[in-house]
Design a protein around this motif. Structure first.
Motif, PDB file in Angstrom:
ATOM      1  N   GLY A   9       1.351  -1.202  -0.193  1.00  0.00           N
ATOM      2  CA  GLY A   9       0.274  -0.107  -0.783  1.00  0.00           C
ATOM      3  C   GLY A   9       0.963   1.275  -0.110  1.00  0.00           C
ATOM      4  N   PHE A  10       1.886   0.980   0.968  1.00  0.00           N
ATOM      5  CA  PHE A  10       3.011   2.452   0.367  1.00  0.00           C
ATOM      6  C   PHE A  10       3.717   2.648  -0.356  1.00  0.00           C
ATOM      7  N   THR A  11       3.794   1.582  -0.862  1.00  0.00           N
ATOM      8  CA  THR A  11       4.244   2.078  -2.368  1.00  0.00           C
ATOM      9  C   THR A  11       3.509   2.307  -3.630  1.00  0.00           C
ATOM     10  N   LEU A  12       2.440   1.845  -3.538  1.00  0.00           N
ATOM     11  CA  LEU A  12       1.729   2.087  -4.526  1.00  0.00           C
ATOM     12  C   LEU A  12       1.150   3.824  -4.194  1.00  0.00           C
ATOM     13  N   PHE A  13       0.974   3.991  -2.636  1.00  0.00           N
ATOM     14  CA  PHE A  13       0.807   5.688  -2.532  1.00  0.00           C
ATOM     15  C   PHE A  13       1.894   6.529  -3.176  1.00  0.00           C
ATOM     16  N   LEU A  14       3.133   6.096  -2.682  1.00  0.00           N
ATOM     17  CA  LEU A  14       4.474   6.782  -3.196  1.00  0.00           C
ATOM     18  C   LEU A  14       4.271   7.373  -4.812  1.00  0.00           C
ATOM     19  N   SER A  15       3.943   5.366  -5.663  1.00  0.00           N
ATOM     20  CA  SER A  15       4.418   5.629  -7.264  1.00  0.00           C
ATOM     21  C   SER A  15       3.267   6.456  -7.542  1.00  0.00           C
ATOM     22  N   ILE A  16       1.365   6.531  -6.764  1.00  0.00           N
ATOM     23  CA  ILE A  16       0.916   7.407  -7.606  1.00  0.00           C
ATOM     24  C   ILE A  16       1.009   8.616  -6.859  1.00  0.00           C
ATOM     25  N   VAL A  17       2.149   9.299  -6.374  1.00  0.00           N
ATOM     26  CA  VAL A  17       2.261  10.448  -5.371  1.00  0.00           C
ATOM     27  C   VAL A  17       2.976  11.068  -6.730  1.00  0.00           C
ATOM     28  N   VAL A  18       4.517   9.998  -6.444  1.00  0.00           N
ATOM     29  CA  VAL A  18       5.160  10.314  -7.756  1.00  0.00           C
ATOM     30  C   VAL A  18       4.796  10.525  -9.046  1.00  0.00           C
ATOM     31  N   GLN A  19       4.336   9.800  -9.684  1.00  0.00           N
ATOM     32  CA  GLN A  19       3.306  10.444 -10.699  1.00  0.00           C
ATOM     33  C   GLN A  19       2.692  11.610 -11.002  1.00  0.00           C
ATOM     34  N   ALA A  20       1.862  11.679  -9.842  1.00  0.00           N
ATOM     35  CA  ALA A  20       1.324  12.881 -10.767  1.00  0.00           C
ATOM     36  C   ALA A  20       1.650  14.178  -9.840  1.00  0.00           C
ATOM     37  N   MET A  21       2.819  13.937  -9.051  1.00  0.00           N
ATOM     38  CA  MET A  21       2.922  15.929  -8.682  1.00  0.00           C
ATOM     39  C   MET A  21       4.106  16.680  -9.882  1.00  0.00           C
TER      40      MET A  21
END
Length: 349
Positions: A9-21
């Motif tokens: 879950g934490f990996t998915l969270f980071l991946s979404i934020v990194v893609q979106a930011m």
């Protein structure tokens, strides 16, 4: 605390934020420039007068602002604040994540062997965005649609532009009398002089705002960027956290069991698109991984519905629209996408 589920879950969270930011920062950059250097009247001059033409123009703006759903919200919010009709902003908000050269190119790279899906994605996204924009144009009173802070900024900008427009040809300073063209007698010399002085002071105060130095405009630009990043960045992180949490809970096996059903496959992929909140610049590659197990209409639904109303985008929309307006926007997008995807499934079967 060190369980595999938490790590995933934490990996998915980071991946979404990194893609979106990066795209959020791009949108904030564009909206800040628009806030400081562009007047609402200048933007309005380039829009067609009719509702249909203006909605089409709003959807087409995405081609000139190549940002995904993470970056188009700041631009759309600034369009509304600058006095552009909300239905134009809605059309831009929904069309821009797909109707831009970056996303079109990435979709073509992913689906070179299925070029019809690329065309369907662009046409469906643009058509749905314009249609929903036209439906929103029926609303005459904008206050129930917009967040109070956005409504107040819009009203303040309208008052400032109206005051500047009226004082540029103020009757107080025409020919030395306020009563030119009126029926009543002119006031006495003392009261006229007082009115003239008050008018001149008011015009001087209004003229000071556009006459900011480049240093002052730079400081205002930095302040605008900081405020936008603070407001939208916090919402982005919250939406990404929710998307990552839900994605780790739903078993992948459940998704794969219903991939060939004409209706259920579409519903699953639309729900998946809304939950996982992948950026529209890369979601075509995610959809490609389901091409062997899911129907063409469901792949199309994933690539049309997700960029418009995923969890991350809904969270960002809350900084512009009230929840009731977002509910109607999501419902309409869901219905249009479902009908179009079903038509593709039955056409391809």
């Amino acid at each position: 605390m060190d369980s595999p589920l938490w790590r995933d879950g934490f990996t998915l969270f980071l991946s979404i934020v990194v893609q979106a930011m990066p795209f959020l920062l791009l949108g904030v950059f564009l909206s800040g420039l628009m806030a400081v250097f562009v007047e609402g009247s200048q933007l309005a001059r380039f829009l067609p007068k009719g509702k249909i033409g203006s909605a089409v123009a709003g959807g087409a703006l995405g081609f000139f602002f190549p940002v995904c759903e993470c970056g188009n919200l700041p631009v759309a919010r600034q369009l509304v604040i600058k006095g552009i009709p909300p239905h134009v902003a809605v059309a831009f908000l929904l069309a821009a994540p797909v109707f831009n050269p970056v996303v079109i190119f990435s979709t073509w790279i992913a689906f070179r062997n299925m070029p019809e899906l690329v065309a369907y994605r662009v046409l469906f996204s643009f058509g749905i965005a314009v249609a929903i924009g036209l439906l929103f144009s029926v609303q005459k009173d904008l206050e129930p649609l917009l967040q109070p802070a956005v409504w107040r900024e819009l009203q303040r900008n309208r008052c400032q532009e109206a005051a500047l427009k009226s004082t540029s040809r103020s009757p107080l300073l025409q020919g030395g009398t306020f009563w030119i063209g009126s029926r009543g007698p002119a006031p006495s010399g003392g009261s006229l002089a007082t009115l003239q002085r008050a008018e001149e002071m008011y015009r001087a105060a209004l003229a000071a705002a556009p006459a900011l130095s480049w240093r002052q405009k730079g400081l205002l630009l930095l302040q605008t960027w900081a405020r936008e990043i603070r407001e939208l960045g916090s919402v982005l992180i919250l939406g990404s956290a929710v998307a990552a949490f839900v994605q780790t809970v739903i078993p992948r096996s459940f998704v794969l069991d219903y991939g060939q059903d004409a209706l259920v496959s579409i519903l699953i992929m639309m729900a998946l698109a809304g939950i996982i909140s992948i950026c529209s610049t890369v979601d075509a590659f995610f959809a490609l991984s389901f091409a062997a197990t899911f129907t063409p209409g469901s792949l199309l639904a994933f690539m049309v519905f997700g960029p418009m109303v995923d969890l991350k985008a809904i969270g960002l929309m809350l900084t512009l629209f009230r929840p009731r307006a977002i509910f109607y926007l999501v419902l309409l997008t869901f219905q249009f996408t479902l009908v179009g995807a079903l038509a593709i499934n039955y056409y391809c079967s």
